[in-house]
Design a protein around this motif. Structure first.
Motif, PDB file in Angstrom:
ATOM      1  N   PHE A  53       6.201  -3.563   8.919  1.00 39.64           N
ATOM      2  CA  PHE A  53       6.300  -2.135   8.914  1.00 39.64           C
ATOM      3  C   PHE A  53       5.537  -1.808   7.787  1.00 39.64           C
ATOM      4  O   PHE A  53       6.039  -2.150   6.588  1.00 39.64           O
ATOM      5  N   VAL A  54       4.326  -0.901   7.839  1.00 37.70           N
ATOM      6  CA  VAL A  54       3.851  -0.435   6.624  1.00 37.70           C
ATOM      7  C   VAL A  54       3.990   1.088   6.554  1.00 37.70           C
ATOM      8  O   VAL A  54       3.615   1.915   7.644  1.00 37.70           O
ATOM      9  N   PHE A  55       4.593   1.451   5.422  1.00 35.88           N
ATOM     10  CA  PHE A  55       4.892   2.894   5.376  1.00 35.88           C
ATOM     11  C   PHE A  55       5.030   3.522   3.974  1.00 35.88           C
ATOM     12  O   PHE A  55       4.658   2.525   3.033  1.00 35.88           O
ATOM     13  N   GLU A  60       1.735  -1.796   1.650  1.00 37.11           N
ATOM     14  CA  GLU A  60       0.909  -2.621   1.960  1.00 37.11           C
ATOM     15  C   GLU A  60       1.395  -3.830   2.663  1.00 37.11           C
ATOM     16  O   GLU A  60       2.473  -4.692   2.403  1.00 37.11           O
ATOM     17  N   HIS A  61       0.701  -4.583   3.902  1.00 36.21           N
ATOM     18  CA  HIS A  61       1.191  -5.367   4.738  1.00 36.21           C
ATOM     19  C   HIS A  61       0.856  -6.879   3.757  1.00 36.21           C
ATOM     20  O   HIS A  61      -0.133  -6.805   2.928  1.00 36.21           O
ATOM     21  N   ALA A  62       1.587  -7.811   3.730  1.00 35.07           N
ATOM     22  CA  ALA A  62       1.727  -8.999   3.009  1.00 35.07           C
ATOM     23  C   ALA A  62       0.099  -9.746   3.398  1.00 35.07           C
ATOM     24  O   ALA A  62      -0.335 -10.354   2.357  1.00 35.07           O
ATOM     25  N   ARG A  67      -2.933  -1.247   5.039  1.00 37.93           N
ATOM     26  CA  ARG A  67      -2.464  -0.395   3.745  1.00 37.93           C
ATOM     27  C   ARG A  67      -2.138   1.148   4.030  1.00 37.93           C
ATOM     28  O   ARG A  67      -3.195   1.885   4.574  1.00 37.93           O
ATOM     29  N   HIS A  68      -1.155   1.481   3.545  1.00 39.16           N
ATOM     30  CA  HIS A  68      -0.830   2.950   3.616  1.00 39.16           C
ATOM     31  C   HIS A  68      -1.339   3.663   2.186  1.00 39.16           C
ATOM     32  O   HIS A  68      -1.118   3.267   1.062  1.00 39.16           O
ATOM     33  N   THR A  79      -3.683  15.493   4.965  1.00 45.93           N
ATOM     34  CA  THR A  79      -3.915  14.262   5.697  1.00 45.93           C
ATOM     35  C   THR A  79      -3.244  13.100   5.289  1.00 45.93           C
ATOM     36  O   THR A  79      -2.919  13.098   3.825  1.00 45.93           O
ATOM     37  N   ASP A  80      -2.626  12.135   5.785  1.00 49.06           N
ATOM     38  CA  ASP A  80      -1.895  10.910   5.355  1.00 49.06           C
ATOM     39  C   ASP A  80      -2.712   9.782   6.071  1.00 49.06           C
ATOM     40  O   ASP A  80      -2.734   9.792   7.266  1.00 49.06           O
ATOM     41  N   THR A  81      -2.986   8.815   5.187  1.00 45.50           N
ATOM     42  CA  THR A  81      -4.150   7.991   5.709  1.00 45.50           C
ATOM     43  C   THR A  81      -3.647   6.340   5.706  1.00 45.50           C
ATOM     44  O   THR A  81      -2.989   5.909   4.734  1.00 45.50           O
ATOM     45  N   LEU A  82      -4.062   5.464   6.637  1.00 45.93           N
ATOM     46  CA  LEU A  82      -3.880   4.199   6.786  1.00 45.93           C
ATOM     47  C   LEU A  82      -5.128   3.820   6.687  1.00 45.93           C
ATOM     48  O   LEU A  82      -6.338   3.999   7.610  1.00 45.93           O
ATOM     49  N   ALA A  83      -5.302   2.150   5.979  1.00 46.23           N
ATOM     50  CA  ALA A  83      -6.530   1.525   6.274  1.00 46.23           C
ATOM     51  C   ALA A  83      -6.186   0.177   6.704  1.00 46.23           C
ATOM     52  O   ALA A  83      -5.278  -0.597   6.508  1.00 46.23           O
ATOM     53  N   VAL A  84      -7.059  -0.082   7.785  1.00 46.84           N
ATOM     54  CA  VAL A  84      -6.788  -1.227   8.608  1.00 46.84           C
ATOM     55  C   VAL A  84      -8.149  -2.232   8.434  1.00 46.84           C
ATOM     56  O   VAL A  84      -9.217  -1.692   9.177  1.00 46.84           O
ATOM     57  N   ASP A  85      -8.203  -3.388   8.066  1.00 49.53           N
ATOM     58  CA  ASP A  85      -9.279  -4.272   8.147  1.00 49.53           C
ATOM     59  C   ASP A  85      -9.169  -5.358   9.308  1.00 49.53           C
ATOM     60  O   ASP A  85      -8.440  -6.164   9.420  1.00 49.53           O
ATOM     61  N   LEU A  86      -9.690  -4.750  10.375  1.00 55.42           N
ATOM     62  CA  LEU A  86      -9.571  -5.448  11.937  1.00 55.42           C
ATOM     63  C   LEU A  86     -10.194  -6.903  11.714  1.00 55.42           C
ATOM     64  O   LEU A  86      -9.557  -7.829  12.725  1.00 55.42           O
TER      65      LEU A  86
END
Length: 422
Positions: A53-55, A60-62, A67-68, A79-86
């Motif tokens: 759970f990332v918030f 940040e996820h392990a 990343r929040h 705006t509230d932003t999440l970054a995702v490295d797919l």
């Protein structure tokens, strides 16, 4: 996908970008609750543990893949932003749910709620979903990223929850420390004799602590909070300031006599006046390289000097709460070093993030005076606790008086000041 085209609920499209930014956006205003973005990494429809759970309290996820990045005020709202490295998401993770929760109200009171999926490298909009039918919901799954035939896709979901972030998180297998309404009391079970445990009972490891969802937003009506009451009594507390220049209509600022002359980089400096319990006083600031120290007096340190206002960095101070008994009072303030004549056209947000406890945040609000220095927060030792008070006071230095001396006068610090450089 064209930037102007909004997806319908349930629609999906392929995502070829290797990394994306998920931008949750809405329009702010009186009576509009605060909104927070979050992500849940799912395996077979559930999280593997609370770490998935990332918030805002677990940014940040392990794995480092989600990343929040936090909130940023902008011309059309927030705006509230999440970054995702797919490319680096663990193979076991099949879905990443993209959620929003409303703090202090329902989504029926949040205008122009939307989620945008952007290419993290080019910034191009890949997808957009606008929620238009919210009423009493306090949490929403707006969209999801999911694997399909070796690639990733994005689906617009638009599913609401009336039970807030706690209800949404619990649905996906998160254990939450918020009180959940108890079911009607069952009649007591008949007493039974429990045989003694065998001598060599196996040691059961303690269950991991549940996720804390609480946070505190200070307002004019509720300007102060006790650190002890919300768990922030030890470890490092990070104070972050980030900002954005408000977009203004040409000539608008000049008509109101509040034009901000922006030339080159805007440079705001986060600073702190401190008084220790032994009577010592001083300032932590970039000027004169007075960066302070975390592990020795004043137990306050400035992390550096940022000129962008970016949420991921911004200006940061660290306060060592392990030595809170040595701190009598602290005024956290910000000055304009260069790039603007006043705070009039800046949107700024302050977040205090204790290592063990709920984050405390507030916005500075609108500045209507030609101010170059603003006191953000006053932290006072009451003898048994530290109390954080939102100040958000825009001060106007008299001619020839420095911003630092202006804060000193306003709060009765009584220090001697000499000119400084950085």
């Amino acid at each position: 996908m064209g930037a102007s085209m909004s997806m319908l609920k349930g629609a999906n499209l392929p995502v070829s970008a290797p990394a994306v930014r998920v931008e949750l956006g809405w329009s702010s205003g009186p009576g509009v609750p605060d909104v927070d973005a979050s992500a849940l990494l799912l395996v077979s429809g559930k999280v593997r543990s609370d770490a998935d759970f990332v918030f805002y309290n677990q940014p940040e996820h392990a794995s480092g893949t989600v990343r929040h990045e936090g909130k940023k005020p902008g011309g059309a709202g927030i705006t509230d932003t999440l970054a995702v490295d797919l490319t680096r998401v663990e193979p076991a993770v099949e879905r990443i749910v993209l959620a929003a929760s409303a703090d202090g109200g329902t989504f029926g009171r949040v205008p122009e709620l939307r989620v945008r999926l952007l290419d993290a490298v080019s910034g191009a909009e890949i997808a957009r979903y606008e929620s238009r039918d919210a009423t009493v919901e306090t949490a929403f799954v707006l969209g999801e990223l999911y694997r399909r035939q070796g690639g990733w896709k994005f689906r617009a979901v638009g599913q609401g929850y009336g039970s807030g972030l706690a209800g949404l998180a619990t649905d996906f297998g998160i254990s939450v420390d918020e009180p959940v309404p108890a079911p009607a009391a069952a009649p007591p079970a008949p007493a039974r004799v429990i045989p003694p445990a065998p001598a060599a009972a196996p040691v059961v490891p303690p269950a991991p602590a549940p996720v804390r969802l609480s946070k505190v937003t200070l307002t004019k009506d509720a300007p102060s909070v006790s650190l002890a009451k919300q768990g922030g009594t030890s470890g490092a507390m990070r104070v972050n300031l980030n900002w954005q220049v408000r977009k203004q209509v040409k000539g608008w600022g000049a008509k109101l006599g509040r034009a901000v002359a922006l030339h080159g980089d805007l440079d705001l400096d986060l600073c702190a006046l401190y008084e220790l319990t032994d009577g010592r006083k001083g300032v932590v600031q970039a000027l004169g390289n007075a960066f302070g120290s975390v592990h020795q007096p004043p137990y306050i340190q400035l992390d550096g000097d940022d000129r962008t206002g970016a949420v991921s960095s911004g200006e940061n101070l660290t306060i060592n709460l392990d030595h809170k008994d040595r701190l009598r009072r602290i005024v956290i303030f910000v000055t304009i070093y260069e790039g603007a004549r006043s705070f009039a056209d800046l949107d700024a947000t302050v977040t205090l993030q204790p290592q063990h406890g709920a984050p405390i945040d507030f916005s500075l609000g609108e500045c209507a005076v030609p101010s170059t220095v603003c006191s953000l927060a006053l932290i006072t030792n009451t003898g048994s606790d530290l109390v954080v008070q939102r100040e958000a006071r825009f001060l106007v230095p008299e001619r020839g008086v420095s911003p630092q001396r202006t804060i000193d006068y306003a709060y009765g610090w009584g220090m001697n000041w000499t000119p400084g450089r950085k």
